[in-house]
Scaffold this active site. Structure first.
Site, PDB file in Angstrom:
ATOM      1  N   GLN A   1       0.887  -1.169   0.000  1.00  0.00           N
ATOM      2  CA  GLN A   1       0.000   0.000   0.000  1.00  0.00           C
ATOM      3  C   GLN A   1       0.925   1.218   0.000  1.00  0.00           C
ATOM      4  OE1 GLN A   1      -3.200   0.972  -0.356  1.00  0.00           O
ATOM      5  NE2 GLN A   1      -2.400   3.037  -0.064  1.00  0.00           N
TER       6      GLN A   1
ATOM      7  N   GLN B   1       0.243   4.581  -1.346  1.00  0.00           N
ATOM      8  CA  GLN B   1      -0.267   5.929  -1.131  1.00  0.00           C
ATOM      9  C   GLN B   1      -0.271   6.228   0.362  1.00  0.00           C
ATOM     10  OE1 GLN B   1      -4.268   6.668  -2.538  1.00  0.00           O
ATOM     11  NE2 GLN B   1      -3.931   8.842  -2.790  1.00  0.00           N
TER      12      GLN B   1
ATOM     13  N   PRO C   1      -5.831  -2.030   4.808  1.00  0.00           N
ATOM     14  CA  PRO C   1      -6.195  -0.885   5.651  1.00  0.00           C
ATOM     15  C   PRO C   1      -7.203   0.094   5.052  1.00  0.00           C
ATOM     16  CG  PRO C   1      -3.977  -0.588   4.759  1.00  0.00           C
ATOM     17  CD  PRO C   1      -4.433  -1.942   4.331  1.00  0.00           C
ATOM     18  N   TYR C   2      -7.483  -0.020   3.757  1.00  0.00           N
ATOM     19  CA  TYR C   2      -8.438   0.900   3.126  1.00  0.00           C
ATOM     20  C   TYR C   2      -9.629   0.129   2.557  1.00  0.00           C
ATOM     21  CZ  TYR C   2      -4.947   4.481   3.708  1.00  0.00           C
ATOM     22  OH  TYR C   2      -4.060   5.355   4.273  1.00  0.00           O
ATOM     23  N   GLY C   3     -10.649   0.906   2.145  1.00  0.00           N
ATOM     24  CA  GLY C   3     -11.766   0.288   1.435  1.00  0.00           C
ATOM     25  C   GLY C   3     -11.283  -0.206   0.086  1.00  0.00           C
TER      26      GLY C   3
ATOM     27  N   MET D   1      -8.004   0.701  -3.087  1.00  0.00           N
ATOM     28  CA  MET D   1      -6.853   1.488  -3.550  1.00  0.00           C
ATOM     29  C   MET D   1      -6.759   1.296  -5.053  1.00  0.00           C
ATOM     30  SD  MET D   1      -4.371   3.500  -2.874  1.00  0.00           S
ATOM     31  CE  MET D   1      -3.507   4.168  -4.296  1.00  0.00           C
ATOM     32  N   GLU D   2      -6.718   2.431  -5.735  1.00  0.00           N
ATOM     33  CA  GLU D   2      -6.903   2.457  -7.190  1.00  0.00           C
ATOM     34  C   GLU D   2      -5.650   2.085  -7.976  1.00  0.00           C
ATOM     35  OE1 GLU D   2      -6.954   4.955  -4.987  1.00  0.00           O
ATOM     36  OE2 GLU D   2      -6.098   6.806  -5.778  1.00  0.00           O
TER      37      GLU D   2
ATOM     38  N   HIS E   1     -15.940   3.756  -7.176  1.00  0.00           N
ATOM     39  CA  HIS E   1     -15.015   4.806  -6.765  1.00  0.00           C
ATOM     40  C   HIS E   1     -13.599   4.529  -7.296  1.00  0.00           C
ATOM     41  CE1 HIS E   1     -13.406   7.840  -3.868  1.00  0.00           C
ATOM     42  NE2 HIS E   1     -12.338   7.054  -3.934  1.00  0.00           N
ATOM     43  N   GLU E   2     -13.109   3.329  -7.040  1.00  0.00           N
ATOM     44  CA  GLU E   2     -11.733   3.025  -7.469  1.00  0.00           C
ATOM     45  C   GLU E   2     -11.621   3.041  -8.989  1.00  0.00           C
ATOM     46  OE1 GLU E   2      -9.892   3.459  -5.118  1.00  0.00           O
ATOM     47  OE2 GLU E   2     -11.250   2.990  -3.477  1.00  0.00           O
TER      48      GLU E   2
ATOM     49  N   HIS F   1     -11.198   6.475 -10.279  1.00  0.00           N
ATOM     50  CA  HIS F   1      -9.824   6.973 -10.163  1.00  0.00           C
ATOM     51  C   HIS F   1      -9.004   6.704 -11.435  1.00  0.00           C
ATOM     52  CE1 HIS F   1      -9.184   8.619  -6.197  1.00  0.00           C
ATOM     53  NE2 HIS F   1      -9.662   7.556  -5.567  1.00  0.00           N
TER      54      HIS F   1
ATOM     55  N   GLU G   1      -9.568  12.994  -4.934  1.00  0.00           N
ATOM     56  CA  GLU G   1     -10.686  12.345  -4.239  1.00  0.00           C
ATOM     57  C   GLU G   1     -12.026  13.052  -4.420  1.00  0.00           C
ATOM     58  OE1 GLU G   1     -10.478   9.407  -3.301  1.00  0.00           O
ATOM     59  OE2 GLU G   1      -8.317   9.101  -3.091  1.00  0.00           O
TER      60      GLU G   1
ATOM     61  N   ASP H   1      -0.659  11.085   5.761  1.00  0.00           N
ATOM     62  CA  ASP H   1      -1.570  10.128   6.415  1.00  0.00           C
ATOM     63  C   ASP H   1      -2.330  10.787   7.571  1.00  0.00           C
ATOM     64  OD1 ASP H   1      -0.934   8.062   4.746  1.00  0.00           O
ATOM     65  OD2 ASP H   1       0.338   6.981   6.170  1.00  0.00           O
TER      66      ASP H   1
ATOM     67  N   TYR I   1     -12.518  14.398   0.240  1.00  0.00           N
ATOM     68  CA  TYR I   1     -13.535  13.669  -0.524  1.00  0.00           C
ATOM     69  C   TYR I   1     -14.813  14.505  -0.640  1.00  0.00           C
ATOM     70  CZ  TYR I   1     -10.818   9.369   0.216  1.00  0.00           C
ATOM     71  OH  TYR I   1      -9.838   8.415   0.218  1.00  0.00           O
TER      72      TYR I   1
HETATM   73  N1  BES Z   1      -6.957   6.377  -2.795  1.00  0.00           N
HETATM   74  C1  BES Z   1      -7.876   6.092  -1.759  1.00  0.00           C
HETATM   75  C2  BES Z   1      -7.257   5.397  -0.593  1.00  0.00           C
HETATM   76  C3  BES Z   1      -6.109   6.139   0.046  1.00  0.00           C
HETATM   77  C4  BES Z   1      -6.142   7.511   0.198  1.00  0.00           C
HETATM   78  C5  BES Z   1      -5.027   5.440   0.495  1.00  0.00           C
HETATM   79  C6  BES Z   1      -5.062   8.164   0.788  1.00  0.00           C
HETATM   80  C7  BES Z   1      -3.973   6.107   1.082  1.00  0.00           C
HETATM   81  C8  BES Z   1      -3.987   7.463   1.233  1.00  0.00           C
HETATM   82  C9  BES Z   1      -9.055   5.272  -2.271  1.00  0.00           C
HETATM   83  O1  BES Z   1      -9.448   5.604  -3.548  1.00  0.00           O
HETATM   84  C10 BES Z   1     -10.227   5.570  -1.398  1.00  0.00           C
HETATM   85  O2  BES Z   1     -10.663   6.673  -1.409  1.00  0.00           O
HETATM   86  N2  BES Z   1     -10.719   4.574  -0.675  1.00  0.00           N
HETATM   87  C11 BES Z   1     -11.879   4.730   0.178  1.00  0.00           C
HETATM   88  C12 BES Z   1     -13.099   4.135  -0.455  1.00  0.00           C
HETATM   89  C13 BES Z   1     -13.969   5.098  -1.122  1.00  0.00           C
HETATM   90  C14 BES Z   1     -15.242   4.441  -1.590  1.00  0.00           C
HETATM   91  C15 BES Z   1     -14.253   6.345  -0.367  1.00  0.00           C
HETATM   92  C16 BES Z   1     -11.656   3.982   1.477  1.00  0.00           C
HETATM   93  O3  BES Z   1     -10.612   3.390   1.644  1.00  0.00           O
HETATM   94  O4  BES Z   1     -12.546   4.012   2.317  1.00  0.00           O
HETATM   95 ZN    ZN Z   2     -10.402   7.465  -3.620  1.00  0.00          ZN
END
Ligand code: BES
Ligand code: ZN
Length: 709
Positions: free
Chosen positions: A232, A234, A363-365, A367-368, A392-393, A396, A415, A472, A480
């Site tokens: 991961q 990002q 750790p995330y929902g 990652m694109e 969402h992904e 991206h 975002e 982070d 978002y």
């Molecule tokens: N790119 C993000 C995840 C991310 C952001 C990882 C910043 C590390 C640092 C990804 O596209 C994202 O936004 N994931 C969301 C899901 C979305 C439906 C809002 C999440 O992880 O909840």
């Molecule tokens: Zn996102």
């Protein structure tokens, strides 16, 4: 009664934008990155590229002014191939370029034009070994500065470096500058002339402090047969895998060759396999992506992976035991999502769109990662209610991956646009009211985040100042949802028909490039300049400075509440029950008959918003009436646990602790740890310590901060 065991077989899932984030614990600002303090003489080429005076507002200029003595107006380079640079001039034609406060690399002097990674996955040592070859283009004719390459690195073991095939002596890893890591300084024998390239090949291994990778023992996986690893990167974790220019302002094509004993997926298009090694049982997996990528999109995962088709251009990858369930969840919607996105923006440019469903500690929902979205298993809830994460992904692919924020201060461009496109995709497939319903959930998440950052209003701005900060720590629903609100505001202001024309124009203009908030503003103004009505509306009604730089909530849009009203109404009935016991209204399972999971979430969120928490004795009633602890949907269960903890109902403490050991998705884990900590600190700390190896390093670090450990 809620028992830990009843949660055992909960699959996973996700919804909503309620990524809740705590006010961060700030690390002390480090000294300024040296990229920011360097100045360079304009080469003839660069001088030609400085066409006109341009006004820079917002953060970039604020930052740059902090570091320059120039009193002249800033100017910008606009060569298509150099647009990642923001240049500022002084009377001596000195320029300052490509500023990223979160990178230590000398990105104003060199720019990566190609990355080749030749690596082996070492599951025994939990490490990646290999070489990274960066082709670097010199951007300056100042020989003094082009005699040294400076890269980002963090906890990487560097073993040797070559420049154009010759060993480099005297390279040095600087002391760590938290939170950015150690600059790797590479002296070159000769200066690299402006416009010329140099190949820097670095032999490296990752270490056990690597923050990007999670290595899992077979015992930590679903079938317990094989080890597993995933990355991961990002926002700024790529530098903990290999030394690089770890900034979204630099994008380069990548060739990725990975030796592994287990199946591998990675960023890019598969380009075959080669070199089976009998002794180690390993094979080299090749990947390639010619569309330039920023470092944060580099990704790899390996383990006992199986795959199945989920559409004409799409596959899902996951463990063999989970494969069919994942296929069923995703196969109906993935291609329609793609078609909907294509009709809003333009043709999907990356050829294939695949999804990897990771182990529960992801750790995330989602990652694109290009060509291979990484996603939490919590989106597989059996009823397709959480696959908006895939929309969402996928979105991206245009906003973020093709058109990228120039640095993490402009993260809203990634975002906010993606959240907007995700909702447009949802509306195209399920109908317009779903756009508003999702936006209502988002608005709630935005208000929560603004509250959480009450002591740190900087992070409630659309364009944030991240100097000395860890991106982070700034992560929240704000980029978002405030970003979405702004794009939606512009959409409504000029009207959908005109805005629909702007969308492909914008993504086409910046494809393969990185841009700042200032570029976005310029582009909106420029696109509508010949449209009298639209440009009048923009100049009179858009307060760019307020949108970009004011902390707190933006003006609230009007939403169609048709899908949410029933949820609010039911919550009101519970509110009455909470205030006066023995009233005429009696809750029943029929209250939520026919509701979508999203509606249940909105109802539960409404309850958790009350100033007076639900009475302890009503928590169990809520649970039993709607069978909440039986749900397979983590979005619903986490909201219910949240209500129980707010009610200080001891009966939910242990189940919460149990659940916290099942999932590592920060959206759920962080708010629940924070609440459990308020209820029973000892249990919260014990639970975290017990599960520390289960969590990904990013989650581990942030929860540690949340719990002040
Ligand atoms: N790119 C993000 C995840 C991310 C952001 C990882 C910043 C590390 C640092 C990804 O596209 C994202 O936004 N994931 C969301 C899901 C979305 C439906 C809002 C999440 O992880 O909840
Ligand atoms: Zn996102």
């Amino acid at each position: 009664m809620l028992k830990s065991s009843s949660l055992k077989h909960l699959p996973n899932f996700q919804i909503g934008r309620s990524t809740s984030l705590s006010p961060s614990l700030f690390r002390s600002p480090t000294s300024k990155p040296f990229a920011a303090s360097r100045r360079f003489h304009l080469t003839p080429l660069q001088s030609r590229l400085v066409p006109s005076k341009r006004q820079h507002n917002c953060l970039f200029q604020r930052n740059s002014l902090r570091h320059t003595t120039s009193l002249l107006p800033s100017r910008s380079l606009t060569n298509p191939s150099l647009t990642f640079m923001r240049a500022y001039t002084n009377p001596n034609l000195t320029i300052m370029a490509a500023y990223d406060p979160n990178s230590l690399a000398n990105i104003a002097v060199f720019r990566t034009t190609h990355v080749t990674l030749d690596v082996a996955l070492d599951f025994k040592k939990s490490a990646v070994h290999g070489t990274a070859t960066l082709r670097l283009l010199s951007l300056s004719d100042n020989d003094g500065v082009t005699k040294e390459v400076i890269l980002d690195s963090s906890y990487v073991d560097v073993q040797g470096i070559e420049a154009n095939g010759e060993t480099v002596n005297g390279w040095k890893l600087e002391d760590r500058k938290e939170p950015y890591g150690s600059a790797l300084r590479i002296p070159l024998k000769e200066a690299v002339k402006n416009g010329k390239e140099v190949d820097i090949k670095i032999q490296f291994s990752t270490t056990d402090k690597c923050t990007a990778l999670q290595w899992m023992e077979p015992s930590q996986t679903a079938n317990k047969k094989h080890p597993y690893m995933f990355s991961q990167c990002q926002a700024i974790h790529c530098r903990s895998i290999f030394p690089c220019q770890d900034t979204p302002s630099v994008k380069a094509p990548i060739t990725f060759n990975i030796r592994s004993p287990l199946p591998v997926v990675a960023t890019g298009l598969p380009a075959g396999v080669s070199d089976y090694d009998e002794k180690t049982g390993t094979i080299v997996y090749h990947f390639k992506q010619d569309i330039p990528l920023p470092s944060y999109l580099i990704a790899v995962a390996a383990g006992d992976l199986a795959s199945a088709s989920i559409g004409p251009r799409s596959m899902v990858y996951t463990g063999p035991e989970e494969l069919l369930k994942c296929k069923t969840e995703l196969e109906e919607d993935t291609e329609p999502f793609m078609k909907a996105a294509e009709s809003i923006v333009f043709q999907y440019p990356w050829t294939t769109y695949n999804v990897l469903i990771l182990p529960p500690s992801f750790p995330y929902g989602g990652m694109e990662n290009p060509n291979m979205t990484f996603a939490t298993p919590t989106i597989i809830s059996g009823d397709k209610s959480n696959i908006d994460v895939i929309a969402h992904e996928l979105a991206h692919s245009w906003s973020g991956n093709l058109v990228t924020n120039a640095n993490w201060q402009d993260f809203w461009l990634n975002e906010g646009w993606t959240t907007y496109l995700e909702r447009r995709i949802g509306a195209a497939i399920h109908g317009e009211p779903h756009f508003d319903f999702s936006a209502i959930i988002g608005w709630k998440a935005l208000t929560e985040s603004v509250k959480l950052y009450a002591d740190n209003p900087e992070f409630t701005k659309l364009v944030v100042n991240l100097e000395g900060k860890d991106p982070d720590d700034a992560f929240s629903s704000i980029p978002y949802e405030k970003g979405f609100t702004f794009i939606y505001f512009l959409d409504k202001l000029v009207g959908r028909e005109k805005w629909n024309k702007f969308i492909p124009y914008y993504f086409n203009k910046y494809k393969t490039k990185s841009l700042t908030s200032q570029d976005f503003k310029d582009t909106v103004i420029e696109f509508f300049k010949d449209d009298e009505a639209a440009s009048k509306a923009i100049s009179e009604k858009v307060d760019w400075d307020a949108w970009y730089n004011n902390p707190g909530l933006p003006p609230k849009p009007e939403f169609d509440t048709s899908l949410a009203d029933v949820c609010f109404k039911l919550a009101d009935s519970w509110n009455e029950l909470n205030q006066v016991a023995g009233g005429p209204w009696k809750p029943s399972a029929d209250d939520i008959k026919g509701w979508s999971s999203g509606q249940i979430v909105v109802f539960l969120e409404r309850i958790s918003e009350w100033e007076t928490p639900l009475k302890k004795e009503l928590v169990e009633k809520l649970n039993v009436t709607y069978s909440l602890d039986k749900t397979e949907n983590a979005e619903i269960l986490s909201r219910f646990l949240n209500i129980g903890l707010r009610a200080r109902d001891e009966k939910v403490y242990e189940p919460t602790a149990y659940w916290l050991g099942q999932w590592g998705r920060m959206k759920f884990v962080r708010p629940l740890y924070r609440l459990l900590n308020e209820c029973d600190r000892e249990l919260a700390v014990k639970t975290f310590q017990k599960n520390i190896d289960f969590y990904h390093p990013i989650c581990r670090d942030i929860v540690k901060k949340d719990l002040k450990l």
